[in-house]
Design a protein around this motif. Structure first.
Motif, PDB file in Angstrom:
ATOM      1  N   THR A 105      35.990  33.746  42.018  1.00 51.01           N
ATOM      2  CA  THR A 105      36.366  32.487  42.684  1.00 51.01           C
ATOM      3  C   THR A 105      37.631  31.888  42.066  1.00 51.01           C
ATOM      4  N   GLY A 106      37.834  32.151  40.776  1.00 50.09           N
ATOM      5  CA  GLY A 106      39.005  31.604  40.090  1.00 50.09           C
ATOM      6  C   GLY A 106      40.296  32.315  40.429  1.00 50.09           C
ATOM      7  N   THR A 107      40.166  33.487  41.062  1.00 53.03           N
ATOM      8  CA  THR A 107      41.365  34.258  41.416  1.00 53.03           C
ATOM      9  C   THR A 107      42.255  33.482  42.377  1.00 53.03           C
ATOM     10  N   LEU A 108      41.620  32.687  43.222  1.00 50.96           N
ATOM     11  CA  LEU A 108      42.363  31.877  44.191  1.00 50.96           C
ATOM     12  C   LEU A 108      43.335  30.929  43.492  1.00 50.96           C
ATOM     13  N   PHE A 109      42.890  30.368  42.365  1.00 53.00           N
ATOM     14  CA  PHE A 109      43.726  29.436  41.604  1.00 53.00           C
ATOM     15  C   PHE A 109      44.590  30.153  40.564  1.00 53.00           C
ATOM     16  N   LEU A 110      44.206  31.366  40.249  1.00 58.87           N
ATOM     17  CA  LEU A 110      44.925  32.121  39.220  1.00 58.87           C
ATOM     18  C   LEU A 110      46.184  32.794  39.753  1.00 58.87           C
ATOM     19  N   ILE A 111      46.150  33.203  41.010  1.00 56.87           N
ATOM     20  CA  ILE A 111      47.195  34.080  41.535  1.00 56.87           C
ATOM     21  C   ILE A 111      48.591  33.453  41.474  1.00 56.87           C
ATOM     22  N   GLY A 112      48.677  32.133  41.718  1.00 54.76           N
ATOM     23  CA  GLY A 112      49.980  31.459  41.680  1.00 54.76           C
ATOM     24  C   GLY A 112      50.615  31.489  40.301  1.00 54.76           C
ATOM     25  N   PRO A 113      49.933  30.919  39.296  1.00 60.25           N
ATOM     26  CA  PRO A 113      50.471  30.977  37.930  1.00 60.25           C
ATOM     27  C   PRO A 113      50.665  32.403  37.421  1.00 60.25           C
TER      28      PRO A 113
END
Length: 275
Positions: free
Chosen positions: A41-49
């Motif tokens: 689920t954290g990949t969604l927020f991780l991909i940008g940074p």
């Protein structure tokens, strides 16, 4: 353009092959571990940074010949992490929305926003909307070139498949360097166009200012003329010689005498008529 970029990218990769393999391996492990820990689920927020950080590392190597694995966490810094997350999130929403309509518009949109990670890595103060807008403007007229560049790597990605992933780190580094060099090329052209537009705006502004100055000058001249006329009239009034008091008295006396004579003559005429 594409041949030159790929040739230069190969040279850079060959010089820094060990560093790039280390970076790609670290990035892959980091992504897998983080995804597992957050149940994907954290990949969604991780991909940008993540994309901004890895782009920043390549940027420093290509521009400054400086490799530091700690630069990978540049995208996770407090200053720009929010913009990095939301920019990638919105970018993917736009691409998905266009892809749902038709596949081709989705591909076009993905090409339009392809440079946003590099823009964010290049400027940690830029906001989400500005980054997306700049990326879109920057890619105007270059989407087909980027599409051709991506197509030219199909053989390399097939090689990754044939080697069961062994060639992944090399091909990934090669592709990222080539993409960054593409960004550098179009960024230079974009900045030149911006400078030309700014110069044109400055020239236009200068012309407007010159016109305004001329108008103001004319107004001042007209105002000055009016003031001079007024001053002249005032001076003329002041310089007029007033008749002396005695002269006024004499004139008044003569007028009074005339009036008396006229009255007497009128009376005489009336008396004569009455007789």
């Amino acid at each position: 353009m594409i041949k030159e970029i790929k040739k230069e990218a190969k040279e850079i990769v060959h010089k820094n092959i060990v560093n790039f393999i280390e970076l790609e391996a670290f990035a892959l492990i980091f992504l897998i571990v983080f995804s597992i820990l957050t149940f994907f689920t954290g990949t969604l927020f991780l991909i940008g940074p993540f994309l901004v950080g890895i782009s920043y590392v390549y940027m420093k190597v290509v521009r400054d010949n400086e490799f530091d694995l700690r630069n990978f966490f540049y995208g996770f810094e407090n200053k720009n992490v929010v913009a990095n997350v939301f920019t990638e999130f919105l970018k993917n929403i736009f691409i998905l929305a266009w892809t749902i309509l038709f596949i081709v518009p989705g591909i076009i949109k993905s090409l339009s926003y392809a440079m946003t990670p590099y823009i964010l890595a290049d400027d940690n103060k830029i906001k989400t909307r500005s980054a997306l807008r700049k990326g879109k403007l920057m890619m105007t007229g270059y989407k087909m070139e980027l599409f051709k560049l991506n197509l030219s790597f199909i053989g390399w990605w097939f090689l990754v498949f044939l080697t069961l992933g062994l060639a992944l780190f090399y091909v990934s580094a090669y592709y990222r360097v080539a993409t960054f060099l593409f960004y550098e090329k179009i960024k230079g052209n974009f900045e030149e166009e911006e400078n030309k537009e700014e110069e044109a705006e400055v020239q236009l502004q200068d012309k407007k200012e010159v016109r305004q100055e001329k108008k103001n000058k004319k107004k001042k001249e007209q105002k000055g003329k009016k003031e001079k006329v007024k001053e002249k009239k005032v001076k003329e009034k002041k310089t007029k010689v007033k008749p002396p008091k005695e002269r006024k008295r004499k004139e008044k006396k003569t007028k009074d005498k005339k009036k008396r004579k006229e009255k007497k003559t009128k009376r005489g005429v009336k008396d004569a008529e009455s007789r």
